[in-house]
Design an enzyme around this catalytic site. Structure first.
Site, short mmCIF file in Angstrom:
data_model
loop_
_atom_site.label_atom_id
_atom_site.label_comp_id
_atom_site.label_asym_id
_atom_site.label_seq_id
_atom_site.Cartn_x
_atom_site.Cartn_y
_atom_site.Cartn_z
N CYS A 278 0.89 1.01 -4.84
CA CYS A 278 0.80 -0.30 -4.33
C CYS A 278 -0.31 -0.37 -3.09
CB CYS A 278 2.08 -1.18 -3.76
SG CYS A 278 2.85 -0.11 -2.57
N HIS A 337 6.24 -2.37 0.32
CA HIS A 337 5.25 -2.69 -0.92
C HIS A 337 4.05 -3.55 -0.20
CE1 HIS A 337 4.08 -4.03 -4.69
NE2 HIS A 337 4.18 -5.22 -4.36
N ASP A 360 -1.09 -9.82 -5.76
CA ASP A 360 -0.48 -8.63 -5.74
C ASP A 360 -1.14 -7.74 -6.95
OD1 ASP A 360 1.21 -6.22 -5.84
OD2 ASP A 360 3.09 -7.28 -5.57
#
Length: 719
Positions: A278, A337, A360
């Site tokens: 991530c 995250h 994202d």
């Protein structure tokens, strides 16, 4: 009869224009300008000067493979008149004897990308002569009030567009670690790689004319880039890998910057780079978006929910030893995250939902058939407006889902606990023009436990139940959330005892006795407290297992059973030790260990669950700059590091990079390091850019992958 006007030479004034357009960090040798802001060019003529009234000069700009006036990818505009249909404007600046300086201004909504500039000259109403003047690149303009990415703070523009290094926050919510990163958005060839990335998207491949016409919208561009950073649907930049097997690529923890990743992707014919997780996806997206001119920052959410079915509940399952089990629904709570926020107006939404938008690029769920997420308005997330585009329900669940814990035994599930207040903690980004961490949690949610927070949660849940949203393919269900950590250790997440009863009679809690350093034994105690007026006999199953940062559990490597008898109101501690030899071979790159306790009373069927997440730490790398840093002058850099383990490590490699300091990433082969051996390495470089710079370093071996270090360096311009 007078001759027609003929162009001999064109000066695009790249150096002067680029300085005014804040693109001189990219180049001064080619024209790179921002929309909504004028730039000057000079035309030099062969035979005579420009004569207004006799000479008609018409400029043409074109972008994309199929330029079209109706789509806005082709513009035709005259020097003589500003009343034409084109929003592009040409103005006369100075008219010399055989030269003409002209100001050209693209509209603030123009498509970004690579443009061709042409001129058509018609003298004395004679034949038209066409000339190709050159190419330029048009970018978004956060300095222009008419641009949809306009940001009215110069310090924020400097941080979120111009700053080419930063920090990405990792660890856990009680031990937040800054990881230095080289964004390098102005490094050589990065602008061309970013434009290539747009042309490699599925949208461009399917309909290039429409794709180029839509490139004036930051909402559109951000979705395209978001999908292209991962490789799930296309030849995107990065392959994701959470398997712990990185033999055919690079362990995501080893990267220290975006430049090497983007250049490798480009050099290999746009083959996805192996591997990312991530923070790597978010960092590379930050590089691309800042390069294109969209203000962008990297954001970390600790205890981040991944709700796969859209019911705003994360379900966690435990066995009777307290070990967390693989989740059959694939719901997880990521230890942390990382995503991006990009600044833009949202004319597609009701007023008030512009500003920071969540994007994202980590491939988790699909959005309109592609692996991308956002832009989702941060304000919409805070207000529970999950029916607003794009992917707001998923973004909402990452910061504000509930969690239910279940005990699985004998084929049955027993509900242990439901928690409403621990997903989404210490949401963090780098501060403006500072190395400090900025906590932006209040941008995403009202305070946990406040009436507003529950009202927003219930509003979002109701909207999801009635199906009034656009987002991932989610089903309907019922709500809940994860388990609350305590603050007793700076490097661990602690969940005290959880049980279904509202009246807690016995509590369990872990406490570390010393700092959990890599290579050392882990010493801790289990604290048991009897709050009742009766004797309690407890059987407690203890276990330890490694975790990945996305919450995925690995196999347990330590187990114990404690029998504890407690008198009324008595507290007892049960000492525990996990030896380095027990955990070393089971540890993941994330260096996370979850210790769990599941207790039961002889006189009661109820279970008591406690756990703690421990992050093991390494000593950092020390970097010293020897002497003054001056542009184009040799500079010596000293790097000091050591093997933190009580065993020999092999295949040691030190990497260093830093925009403006190194032309490319530096690799130093160290080889073998004996136990606790300390090494000093000196390197020479020649800085080629002035101003505030940063050196990022990483040390990897066969036993560890990500010992990090950084040093800020101010480079003087010199004489």
């Amino acid at each position: 009869m007078a001759q027609g006007l003929e162009v001999a030479l064109t000066d695009l004034q790249s150096s002067q224009n680029n300085m005014r357009h804040h693109t001189d960090e990219i180049s001064v040798d080619r024209l790179l300008v921002r929309r909504g802001q004028a730039f000057n060019i000079t035309l030099y003529f062969k035979n005579r000067g420009f004569q207004p009234g006799l000479d008609n000069i018409i400029f043409v700009t074109e972008t994309g493979p199929l330029p079209d006036l109706t789509k806005g990818t082709r513009a035709v505009f005259s020097l003589a008149s500003h009343d034409g249909p084109s929003p592009w404007i040409a103005s006369l600046e100075t008219n010399g004897a055989t030269s003409l300086e002209v100001s050209l201004c693209p509209p603030p909504m123009a498509a970004v990308g690579r443009y061709l500039l042409k001129v058509h000259i018609n003298s004395f109403q004679g034949p038209v002569t066409a000339y190709q003047l050159g190419e330029f690149v048009l970018l978004f303009n956060p300095w222009c009030p008419g641009d949809t990415v306009y940001l009215d703070s110069e310090p924020q523009r400097q941080e979120y567009v111009m700053n080419d290094y930063g920090f990405i926050y990792q660890g856990n919510k009680n031990w937040i670690r800054p990881c230095p990163w080289n964004y390098g958005q102005f490094e050589e060839n990065i602008i061309d790689i970013c434009l290539k990335l747009l042309d490699k998207s599925l949208n461009f491949q399917i309909d290039s004319a429409t794709d180029c016409a839509l490139r004036g919208s930051p909402v559109y561009i951000s979705r395209v880039v978001c999908a292209m950073i991962n490789s799930n649907d296309d030849n995107g930049v990065l392959n994701g890998n959470w398997s712990e097997n990185y033999m055919d690529g690079v362990n995501p923890a080893e990267w220290t910057g975006s430049v090497a990743i983007l250049k490798q992707w480009h050099a290999t014919g746009c083959q996805p780079v192996r591997y990312g997780q991530c923070w790597v996806f978010a960092a590379v997206m930050c590089t691309v978006m800042r390069c294109l001119g969209i203000p962008t920052r990297v954001v970390t959410n600790f205890d981040s929910g991944h709700d796969t079915d859209g019911n705003l509940i994360i379900d966690e399952y435990y066995d009777n030893t307290g070990r967390i089990l693989e989740n059959k629904k694939k719901d997880t709570i990521w230890n942390f995250h990382v995503w991006n926020e990009c600044w833009m107006a949202r004319k597609d939404l009701p007023p008030g939902y512009g500003g920071w938008q969540v994007l994202d690029a980590t491939p988790q769920e699909t959005s309109n058939g592609l692996y991308c997420c956002g832009p989702a308005s941060v304000r919409a997330i805070k207000e529970g407006e999950v029916d607003l585009n794009y992917d707001t329900p998923f973004a909402f669940s990452m910061v504000n889902a509930d969690c239910t814990s279940w005990l699985v035994y004998g084929g049955k599930e027993q509900k242990l606990h439901q928690d409403t207040n621990s997903v989404g903690n210490f949401i963090s980004t780098k501060s403006i023009q500072s190395d400090e961490r900025d906590d932006i949690t209040e941008n995403y949610k009202y305070g946990e436990g406040s009436p507003q927070e529950r009202q927003v949660f219930l509003k979002a849940l109701q909207k999801l139940k009635t199906g009034r949203f656009q987002g991932p393919h989610w089903a309907d269900s019922q709500p809940s959330r994860p388990m609350p950590p305590s603050q007793d250790s700076p490097r661990s997440l602690d969940t005290p005892s959880l049980r279904p009863s509202d009246v807690v009679q016995v509590s369990l809690k872990f406490k570390l006795l010393d700092s959990p350093n890599m290579g050392q034994d882990i010493n801790f105690v289990l604290l048991a407290l009897n709050m009742s007026s009766q004797f309690k006999d407890l059987k407690v199953n203890l276990s330890a297992q490694s975790l990945l940062h996305d919450g995925s559990p690995l196999s347990p490597f330590w187990q114990d059973t404690a029998f504890i008898t407690l008198s009324p109101k008595q507290a007892k501690s049960y000492p525990c030790k996990i030896f380095y030899s027990q955990y070393s071979q089971y540890l993941s790159t994330d260096k996370l260990i979850r210790i769990s306790a599941l207790g039961e009373e002889k006189s009661s069927p109820e279970k008591i669950l406690a756990n703690k997440i421990i992050t093991l730490t390494y000593p950092g790398i020390m970097i010293n700059v020897l002497g003054a840093a001056i542009v184009n002058q040799p500079l010596t850099i000293q790097v000091i590091f050591s093997n933190p383990l009580s065993e020999q490590v092999e295949d040691c490699v030190l990497t260093l990079e830093g925009s403006g300091l190194f032309k490319k990433q530096q690799r130093v082969l160290i080889g073998i390091l004996k136990p606790h051996y300390k090494v000093s390495v000196s390197l020479k470089t020649v800085p080629f850019k002035s101003g505030q710079r940063q050196i990022q370093a990483n040390l990897r071996s066969n036993k560890f992958k990500d010992i990090k270090g950084y040093r800020n360096v101010y480079v003087d311009f010199g004489l």
